[in-house]
Design an enzyme around this catalytic site. Sequence first.
Site, PDB file in Angstrom:
ATOM      1  N   GLU A  75      25.408 -11.619  37.964  1.00  0.00           N
ATOM      2  CA  GLU A  75      26.092 -10.429  37.624  1.00  0.00           C
ATOM      3  C   GLU A  75      25.169  -9.555  36.356  1.00  0.00           C
ATOM      4  O   GLU A  75      25.592 -10.553  35.165  1.00  0.00           O
ATOM      5  CB  GLU A  75      27.223 -10.259  38.242  1.00  0.00           C
ATOM      6  CG  GLU A  75      27.657 -10.599  39.934  1.00  0.00           C
ATOM      7  CD  GLU A  75      29.224  -9.896  39.884  1.00  0.00           C
ATOM      8  OE1 GLU A  75      29.905  -9.383  39.416  1.00  0.00           O
ATOM      9  OE2 GLU A  75      29.957 -10.500  40.369  1.00  0.00           O
ATOM     10  N   ASP A 134      37.539  -6.362  43.430  1.00  0.00           N
ATOM     11  CA  ASP A 134      37.305  -4.490  43.604  1.00  0.00           C
ATOM     12  C   ASP A 134      37.156  -4.512  44.910  1.00  0.00           C
ATOM     13  O   ASP A 134      37.645  -2.990  45.014  1.00  0.00           O
ATOM     14  CB  ASP A 134      36.389  -3.944  42.220  1.00  0.00           C
ATOM     15  CG  ASP A 134      35.055  -4.209  42.514  1.00  0.00           C
ATOM     16  OD1 ASP A 134      34.884  -5.233  43.152  1.00  0.00           O
ATOM     17  OD2 ASP A 134      33.795  -3.786  41.982  1.00  0.00           O
ATOM     18  N   GLU A 191      34.041 -16.409  39.931  1.00  0.00           N
ATOM     19  CA  GLU A 191      34.619 -15.429  38.735  1.00  0.00           C
ATOM     20  C   GLU A 191      36.192 -15.826  38.727  1.00  0.00           C
ATOM     21  O   GLU A 191      37.756 -15.297  38.904  1.00  0.00           O
ATOM     22  CB  GLU A 191      34.899 -14.179  38.070  1.00  0.00           C
ATOM     23  CG  GLU A 191      33.641 -13.315  37.869  1.00  0.00           C
ATOM     24  CD  GLU A 191      34.126 -12.004  37.550  1.00  0.00           C
ATOM     25  OE1 GLU A 191      34.805 -11.455  37.294  1.00  0.00           O
ATOM     26  OE2 GLU A 191      32.860 -12.121  37.126  1.00  0.00           O
ATOM     27  N   TYR A 197      28.930  -8.644  31.231  1.00  0.00           N
ATOM     28  CA  TYR A 197      28.107  -7.365  31.566  1.00  0.00           C
ATOM     29  C   TYR A 197      28.313  -6.308  30.357  1.00  0.00           C
ATOM     30  O   TYR A 197      28.866  -5.717  29.370  1.00  0.00           O
ATOM     31  CB  TYR A 197      29.333  -6.146  32.104  1.00  0.00           C
ATOM     32  CG  TYR A 197      29.273  -6.404  33.475  1.00  0.00           C
ATOM     33  CD1 TYR A 197      28.840  -6.030  34.113  1.00  0.00           C
ATOM     34  CD2 TYR A 197      30.209  -7.681  34.668  1.00  0.00           C
ATOM     35  CE1 TYR A 197      28.629  -5.775  35.922  1.00  0.00           C
ATOM     36  CE2 TYR A 197      30.233  -8.101  35.741  1.00  0.00           C
ATOM     37  CZ  TYR A 197      29.481  -7.350  36.455  1.00  0.00           C
ATOM     38  OH  TYR A 197      28.991  -7.355  37.706  1.00  0.00           O
TER      39      TYR A 197
HETATM   40  C1  GCB Z   1      32.941  -8.434  38.974  1.00  0.00           C
HETATM   41  C2  GCB Z   1      33.427  -9.198  40.486  1.00  0.00           C
HETATM   42  C3  GCB Z   1      32.442  -8.376  41.471  1.00  0.00           C
HETATM   43  C4  GCB Z   1      32.964  -6.749  40.489  1.00  0.00           C
HETATM   44  C5  GCB Z   1      32.148  -6.718  39.344  1.00  0.00           C
HETATM   45  C6  GCB Z   1      32.324  -4.416  38.611  1.00  0.00           C
HETATM   46  O1  GCB Z   1      32.719  -9.406  37.897  1.00  0.00           O
HETATM   47  O2  GCB Z   1      32.322 -10.401  40.706  1.00  0.00           O
HETATM   48  O3  GCB Z   1      33.387  -8.242  42.283  1.00  0.00           O
HETATM   49  O4  GCB Z   1      32.345  -5.422  41.317  1.00  0.00           O
HETATM   50  O5  GCB Z   1      32.433  -7.099  38.641  1.00  0.00           O
HETATM   51  O6  GCB Z   1      31.178  -4.159  39.073  1.00  0.00           O
HETATM   52  O7  GCB Z   1      32.999  -4.462  37.915  1.00  0.00           O
END
Ligand code: GCB
Length: 593
Positions: free
Chosen positions: A504, A163, A413, A468
């Site tokens: 993350e 992203d 990832e 997440y």
């Molecule tokens: C992820 C990625 C990271 C993104 C993040 C997001 O899993 O590793 O590069 O910026 O999610 O905020 O979606």
Amino acid sequence: MLKPQSSRTRELNNLDGLWKFKVDVDRSAEAERWFSARLDTELEAPVPASYNDIFTDAAIRDHVGWVYYQREVRVPRGWADERVFVRIDAATHAGRVYVNDSLVAEHIGGYTPFEADVTDLVTAGEEFRLTVAVNNELTNETIPPGTITVAADGRRQQKYMHDFYNYAGLPRSVYLYSVPAVHVGDVTVTTDVDGSTGIVGYTISTVGDADVRVSIHDAAGALVGEATGATGTVSIDGVTLWQPGAAYLYDFTAEAVIDGHLVDSYTLAVGVRTVEVRGAEFLINGAPFYFTGFGKHEDSAVRGKGHDNAYLVHDFQLMEWIGANSFRTSHYPYAEEVMDFADRHGIVVIDETAAVGLNLAMGGGIFGGIQQPTFSPATINDATQAAHAQAIRELIARDKNHACVVMWSIANEPSSSEAGAREYFEPLATLTRELDPTRPITFVNVMFATYQNDLISDLFDVMCLNRYYGWYVDTGDLASAEIHLEAELRGWAEKYGKPIIMTEYGADTQPGLHSIFDAPWTEEYQSAYLEMNHRVFDRIDEFVGEQVWNFADFQTSNGIFRVDGNKKGVFTRDRRPKAAAHALRARWTRRAN
Ligand code: GCB
């Protein structure tokens, strides 16, 4: 690869500043070679900086292909008997260096340095024209990967599976430096501890025949050990260890000597410490270490990924303020200044290659690319794997001597549950261990690769997970998220029994948006989301760390998924705290005490 420095025998000229700048808009440069004369342009671009956000012309920002930087460089008049090198700290993602019209270096990989010996093409006291061509194209065979497509109106467009915005140019310093004809070529230092004695193992290579001697001085300048020979060990009695939060560095000097006369001297800052994974613990100097901190980006307004010492110092100040003891160089090697600073200030680093987006199924879906199998001859293939191996080699060659680096992350990832993942990653894991047997290795796992279907986690020492729950899944439903997160983490813990770091977890947050309910994007939600995660982490014995996504908001490519960038920062892009910063500070400073 040694960072250039000035020493008793070496001189260093920084070439940063404003360079002439020209974009190869019509792709005529290679055929017409107009770059081998003075660039016909009005534009000047700052070095170091990404060029994308500097100019107002969208055609420059969106250009896919080569751009040219050029300046005149005078060789100091005292360098007549020296070898003269041009060193580029980073050209994102590929660079070619020309002295007048001779090609002297070519390099692929946007975040690691390269250099050229230009001695035979330049004259002490005289000027030469230095041109650096930089290409921002990403393909299936580059690290990171990407795809170039052609828009309806014929414009070439760069697609990629990550992203963050594809900033390009010369984001780090450029140097002209001198070394003596016979000189220290490379230094590798490893450290160990035996009781109160520090043991520094070293290997020095020289260019040209010379004897080698080494010496170690403590922070007060006192000599604490010395040795002769190209490889050996030096013991430091009553050693002061490099500790997280309490850095201590010795000066390790390698000298090349001919007939008793010093010909070259190179000094490296060395922290004595050990790193080990034992069972489900991550040990630094034999003591369990719990990572707190962030996944970061090199990102700021106008400069893009341009290195900036003001942001460097300020970011570390904010990390200290919030109680962070670590970060990951997500998703590429950071400027060497950052690594040096972490060494000096006792911040622990998980050092990552630029292998982000080896995930065509997901990346394709989310970021607008084409969905295809990740590992296949037409997609991520043997050439990609070779580029990835090279990226690992260059990362370790550059950063192997940093005390702050406690683990290598070879990818972020990847599609590690897809057919072909094991064939792709097993040789890379083996290579990483061969190149550095002293540090644990990891890769960062994506949510689609669960403990049930992931194919490669047993090859690594630490389970680094990006999850997440409460954001991309169970959005706005933290009660369900808590149950699902805990169930998954327990699955990883039971299956592997290895240390787990959440590398993350995060929630996009618009500063100033508030709600008394669990409303995504509000400042309250970011705090509640983090608290929910922390409750779960604290219940799992195998947990050895938490790194929030992200330290600060950062720029992304265009798309409906992001509003002016990724807003998962705990700080805004200009580094102001969101409410979650205060909540994190309370937790992390309590933990540190
Ligand atoms: C992820 C990625 C990271 C993104 C993040 C997001 O899993 O590793 O590069 O910026 O999610 O905020 O979606």
